[in-house]
Design an enzyme around this catalytic site. Structure first.
Site, PDB file in Angstrom:
ATOM      1  N   LYS A 139      -6.704  10.704   0.052  1.00 45.27           N
ATOM      2  CA  LYS A 139      -6.705  10.904   1.532  1.00 45.27           C
ATOM      3  C   LYS A 139      -7.785  11.790   2.181  1.00 45.27           C
ATOM      4  O   LYS A 139      -8.095  11.761   3.000  1.00 45.27           O
ATOM      5  CB  LYS A 139      -5.230  11.545   1.879  1.00 45.27           C
ATOM      6  CG  LYS A 139      -4.189  10.359   1.919  1.00 45.27           C
ATOM      7  CD  LYS A 139      -3.032  10.606   2.655  1.00 45.27           C
ATOM      8  CE  LYS A 139      -2.164   9.448   2.627  1.00 45.27           C
ATOM      9  NZ  LYS A 139      -0.745   9.454   3.369  1.00 45.27           N
ATOM     10  N   LYS A 199      -3.452  -2.133  -3.344  1.00 48.28           N
ATOM     11  CA  LYS A 199      -2.106  -2.244  -2.348  1.00 48.28           C
ATOM     12  C   LYS A 199      -2.264  -2.481  -0.810  1.00 48.28           C
ATOM     13  O   LYS A 199      -3.172  -1.875  -0.223  1.00 48.28           O
ATOM     14  CB  LYS A 199      -1.526  -0.616  -2.680  1.00 48.28           C
ATOM     15  CG  LYS A 199       0.052  -0.601  -2.159  1.00 48.28           C
ATOM     16  CD  LYS A 199       0.727   0.504  -2.339  1.00 48.28           C
ATOM     17  CE  LYS A 199       1.413   1.015  -1.106  1.00 48.28           C
ATOM     18  NZ  LYS A 199       2.325   2.039  -1.345  1.00 48.28           N
ATOM     19  N   LYS A 233      -1.161  -0.541   5.558  1.00 48.36           N
ATOM     20  CA  LYS A 233      -1.207  -0.544   7.075  1.00 48.36           C
ATOM     21  C   LYS A 233      -2.700  -0.069   7.554  1.00 48.36           C
ATOM     22  O   LYS A 233      -2.891  -0.740   8.710  1.00 48.36           O
ATOM     23  CB  LYS A 233      -0.293   0.699   7.591  1.00 48.36           C
ATOM     24  CG  LYS A 233       1.208   0.447   7.224  1.00 48.36           C
ATOM     25  CD  LYS A 233       1.597   1.986   7.439  1.00 48.36           C
ATOM     26  CE  LYS A 233       3.345   1.703   7.068  1.00 48.36           C
ATOM     27  NZ  LYS A 233       3.947   3.178   7.286  1.00 48.36           N
TER      28      LYS A 233
END
Ligand code: TRP
Length: 329
Positions: free
Chosen positions: A113, A195, A198
């Protein structure tokens, strides 16, 4: 004997994906009889990235509506919003003081992140796992259903619980990750090596739970496969096809072998259509119920208010015990 306690949650960033649905919520539905379940919406964790405030509010309610529409019975499960149980933030701070910089620096999610949001590497992003540990430990959870990507956070939660128990005597249940073998790890349709997320940059990479049938069909048609034109489960060499099989398997309950036989001699076109239609059929009743629930703001408020009340009963007891032990008046 009392039931084992389960706690899990989903962050309220963006719309829910097919990955969230098949990999998490759909499994939770099967646990509601056997366990004492707490499912939250981790809106405090969401603050570690920048959000539009109105969107954050809406997303929080949308996730709650999806929980219910997917079949989580609010009478049987405690469904709540993290920020409405103040004990989370409070225990989160206390646990910050028992968590080492060294262990936090090793978290792969923090590294990922930070790379993605290089302009906003905030302290919350760093201490994220301590708040997540608080979420879990407050309820004395035995089991925490999570995806592979959260395993490391579960490890740190266990370490924190053990560390605390060792100093102050038995205070927390040391939880276990519950990564169900059958539970699907859904990958992106355009990049099947990572993965389904979103925040994917390519909108065709991800199916959202609220996607209309035509959109779902279109995205599956565009899904990346390979040039072999053979439906075979081989995640290493055929990640795209294997991911589509995984999706189909978790919806139909069929084994990979059964799926291989079903599409023997058929092309990818047929295969993609069948998978797309299974997703459309699976999501249809959820979407219908979801739309109804989302319109009924009063109902939602009732559910989350009651959920927070229930949750607080347990959380407050744990926090009280912790404060007594560490000398906080
Ligand atoms: N970090 C989790 C995720 O991004 C969400 C989460 C927050 C969570 N608190 C939790 C999951 C507690 C399980 C238990 O997926």
């Amino acid at each position: 004997m009392s039931k084992k306690v389960i706690l899990s949650g989903i962050q309220s960033t963006g719309k829910l994906t097919l990955g969230n649905y098949l990999g998490a919520i759909d499994n939770w539905v099967h646990m509601q009889e056997e366990y004492d379940c707490y499912y939250m919406i981790a809106n405090l964790h969401t603050l570690t990235v920048r959000n539009n405030p109105e969107e954050l509010k809406n997303n929080t309610l949308k996730i709650l509506a999806t929980y219910i529409a997917a079949g989580l019975n609010p009478e049987k499960n405690t469904l709540f919003i993290q920020s409405q149980v103040k004990e989370h933030a409070e225990l989160g701070w206390i646990l910050d003081c028992y968590t080492y910089m060294g262990e936090l620096s090793r978290m792969t999610q923090f590294k990922d992140k930070s790379a993605k949001h290089a302009d906003n590497i905030n302290a919350g992003l760093f201490t994220y796992p301590a708040l997540m540990a608080a979420d879990i430990l407050l309820y004395q959870a035995d089991l925490v259903p999570v995806g592979e990507d959260q395993r490391q956070h579960l490890e740190i939660t266990r370490d924190l619980a053990e560390r605390f128990n060792k100093i102050y005597g038995k205070t927390f249940v040391v939880p276990e990750a519950y990564v169900r073998k059958e539970s699907a790890r859904i990958m992106g349709l355009q990049d099947p090596t990572s993965k389904m997320s979103k925040s994917a940059t390519n909108p065709n990479d991800v199916i959202f739970v609220e996607d209309e049938p035509e959109i779902i069909l279109k995205k599956f048609k565009k899904a990346v496969t390979d040039s072999e034109n053979k439906v075979k489960f081989d995640p290493e060499n055929k990640p795209g096809v294997s991911n589509l099989m995984q999706i189909y398997a978790s919806i139909t309950g069929k084994t990979m072998e059964e799926i291989e036989n079903e599409f023997e001699g058929k092309g990818y076109g047929d295969f993609k259509m069948t998978v797309a239609n299974s997703v459309i059929d699976k999501l249809k009743p959820v979407q219908e119920k979801y739309k109804q629930i989302l319109e009924d703001k009063e109902y939602l408020e009732k559910i989350y208010t009651k959920g927070a009340e229930n949750a607080r009963k347990i959380a407050a007891k744990t926090l009280e015990d912790v404060k007594n032990k560490i000398g906080i008046l």
